[in-house]
Design an enzyme around this catalytic site. Sequence first.
Site, PDB file in Angstrom:
ATOM      1  N   HIS A   1      22.890  63.591  46.733  1.00 50.35           N
ATOM      2  CA  HIS A   1      22.989  62.989  45.386  1.00 50.35           C
ATOM      3  C   HIS A   1      22.334  63.950  44.397  1.00 50.35           C
ATOM      4  O   HIS A   1      21.112  64.041  44.328  1.00 50.35           O
ATOM      5  CB  HIS A   1      22.275  61.629  45.345  1.00 50.35           C
TER       6      HIS A   1
ATOM      7  N   HIS B   1      22.590  65.884  40.329  1.00 47.56           N
ATOM      8  CA  HIS B   1      23.172  66.148  39.000  1.00 47.56           C
ATOM      9  C   HIS B   1      22.852  67.597  38.636  1.00 47.56           C
ATOM     10  O   HIS B   1      21.679  67.985  38.653  1.00 47.56           O
ATOM     11  CB  HIS B   1      22.539  65.248  37.938  1.00 47.56           C
TER      12      HIS B   1
ATOM     13  N   HIS C   1      20.145  56.078  45.732  1.00 45.22           N
ATOM     14  CA  HIS C   1      18.739  55.998  45.297  1.00 45.22           C
ATOM     15  C   HIS C   1      18.167  54.585  45.380  1.00 45.22           C
ATOM     16  O   HIS C   1      17.844  53.981  44.359  1.00 45.22           O
ATOM     17  CB  HIS C   1      18.554  56.594  43.895  1.00 45.22           C
TER      18      HIS C   1
ATOM     19  N   ASP D   1      18.730  62.914  43.633  1.00 43.77           N
ATOM     20  CA  ASP D   1      18.995  62.419  42.286  1.00 43.77           C
ATOM     21  C   ASP D   1      18.299  63.302  41.254  1.00 43.77           C
ATOM     22  O   ASP D   1      17.921  62.820  40.187  1.00 43.77           O
ATOM     23  CB  ASP D   1      18.582  60.947  42.135  1.00 43.77           C
TER      24      ASP D   1
ATOM     25  N   HIS E   1      25.823  53.195  42.077  1.00 37.21           N
ATOM     26  CA  HIS E   1      24.570  53.018  41.338  1.00 37.21           C
ATOM     27  C   HIS E   1      24.328  51.515  41.302  1.00 37.21           C
ATOM     28  O   HIS E   1      25.004  50.788  40.574  1.00 37.21           O
ATOM     29  CB  HIS E   1      24.671  53.596  39.912  1.00 37.21           C
TER      30      HIS E   1
ATOM     31  N   LYS F   1      32.293  57.635  42.579  1.00 33.42           N
ATOM     32  CA  LYS F   1      31.012  57.092  42.155  1.00 33.42           C
ATOM     33  C   LYS F   1      31.238  55.917  41.228  1.00 33.42           C
ATOM     34  O   LYS F   1      31.967  56.024  40.244  1.00 33.42           O
ATOM     35  CB  LYS F   1      30.195  58.178  41.424  1.00 33.42           C
TER      36      LYS F   1
HETATM   37  C1  NCD Z   1      20.780  60.149  36.136  1.00 36.53           C
HETATM   38  C2  NCD Z   1      21.234  61.188  35.123  1.00 36.53           C
HETATM   39  O1  NCD Z   1      20.410  61.608  34.284  1.00 36.53           O
HETATM   40  O2  NCD Z   1      22.387  61.615  35.157  1.00 36.53           O
HETATM   41  N1  NCD Z   1      19.553  59.556  35.679  1.00 36.53           N
HETATM   42  C3  NCD Z   1      18.644  58.913  36.437  1.00 36.53           C
HETATM   43  O3  NCD Z   1      17.702  58.363  35.872  1.00 36.53           O
HETATM   44  N2  NCD Z   1      18.718  58.868  37.738  1.00 36.53           N
HETATM   45  C4  NCD Z   1      21.848  59.136  36.353  1.00 36.53           C
HETATM   46  C5  NCD Z   1      21.601  58.259  37.550  1.00 36.53           C
HETATM   47  O4  NCD Z   1      21.750  58.700  38.685  1.00 36.53           O
HETATM   48  O5  NCD Z   1      21.242  57.095  37.348  1.00 36.53           O
HETATM   49 ZN    ZN Z   2      21.940  60.081  39.967  1.00 38.99          ZN
END
Ligand code: NCD
Ligand code: ZN
Length: 349
Positions: A13, A15, A174, A247, A136, A99
């Site tokens: 996971h 970003h 998460h 995450d 999520h 997702k």
């Molecule tokens: C994530 C993001 O910034 O893209 N933020 C977070 O707080 N985890 C999005 C997500 O996974 O909820």
């Molecule tokens: Zn995330």
Amino acid sequence: MKTLTITRPDDWHLHVRNGAILKTVLPHTARQFARAIIMPNLKPPVTTVTQALAYREEILQAIPAGIDFTPLMTLYLTGSTTVAEIKKAAGSDPVYAFKLYPAGATTNSDSGVADIKAIFPLLAEMEKHNIPLLIHGEVTDVHCDIFDRERVFVDTSLTDIVDNFPGLRVVVEHVTTTEAVQFVQAASNQVAATITPQHLLFNRNALLAGGIRPHYYCLPILKREPHRLALVAAATSGNPKFFLGTDSAPHTTLLKETSCGCAGCYSAHAALELYAEAFEHADALDKLEGFASFYGADFYHLPRNTGTVTLEKSTWKIPASYGENETLITPLKAGEEVGWKIQSIHEAN
Ligand code: NCD
Ligand code: ZN
């Protein structure tokens, strides 16, 4: 010196954004993980196979020379995703999952799904093609307390999805609560969960006690200590339903340190080291390899990695920031010490 060698891990996971931030953050992940599931919540979101392939190309360009790293792409489900797109994704090698963001649940989720029942035909198609659904798991009801949003989602939408699609592979992303852990434990082997380093290491005091610390603000929000302990127990149990997903969610320092700061903790700079700390505190370093390197690959029906990474028990100080100017990012535990360090990486045996 004490060392720990494990099979090269993956991040299930992640970003990485696009543009300048991508170039700043991707080397941190590629240095330690062989593969990562790439989240599709860009602006605009990655909703089609065509977009995912273009995004994948951009990521490949940002991998430092000589490093072997594979991005595993996902598509963002919306109310207007079509059955045809699901068929296309299922037949596309670089795309691994869909997702589901409840609309408005988190960063860049405005295009998410407002009515989960309305996308049941899409979930049926995913089940048919055996493509995983990543969730999520928080309700978006403004009247629901932010600390209860995961628990309520588990009791309502998640239960509905899992009951109606018993063959669908689901990752509850998460997880942050005892209730989510218990749900995953009790569900069939089609249901798994990722756990972040921040939810293993910190409870909500890190965010709120003695001052408000925006770099500990992520969604789902950090919870009370008993929930953290339930997550540590799950991660270190050797149960293959629980695996590593950082995450890591970079936002610029400017967008975090403001009157309405963005949700997301940046952890890619020290992800494996932070997990090692959490497992060491639980006296369970022997369970790190399964969690970090085996169970996720098994769940996604991918081969386990063949290389290794060696961590050494030595303390280093996390920098105050990474990147510069408009890409300046404050990492998790900025300016603090972490007790493990990556010593060496061998990409293949
Ligand atoms: C994530 C993001 O910034 O893209 N933020 C977070 O707080 N985890 C999005 C997500 O996974 O909820
Ligand atoms: Zn995330």
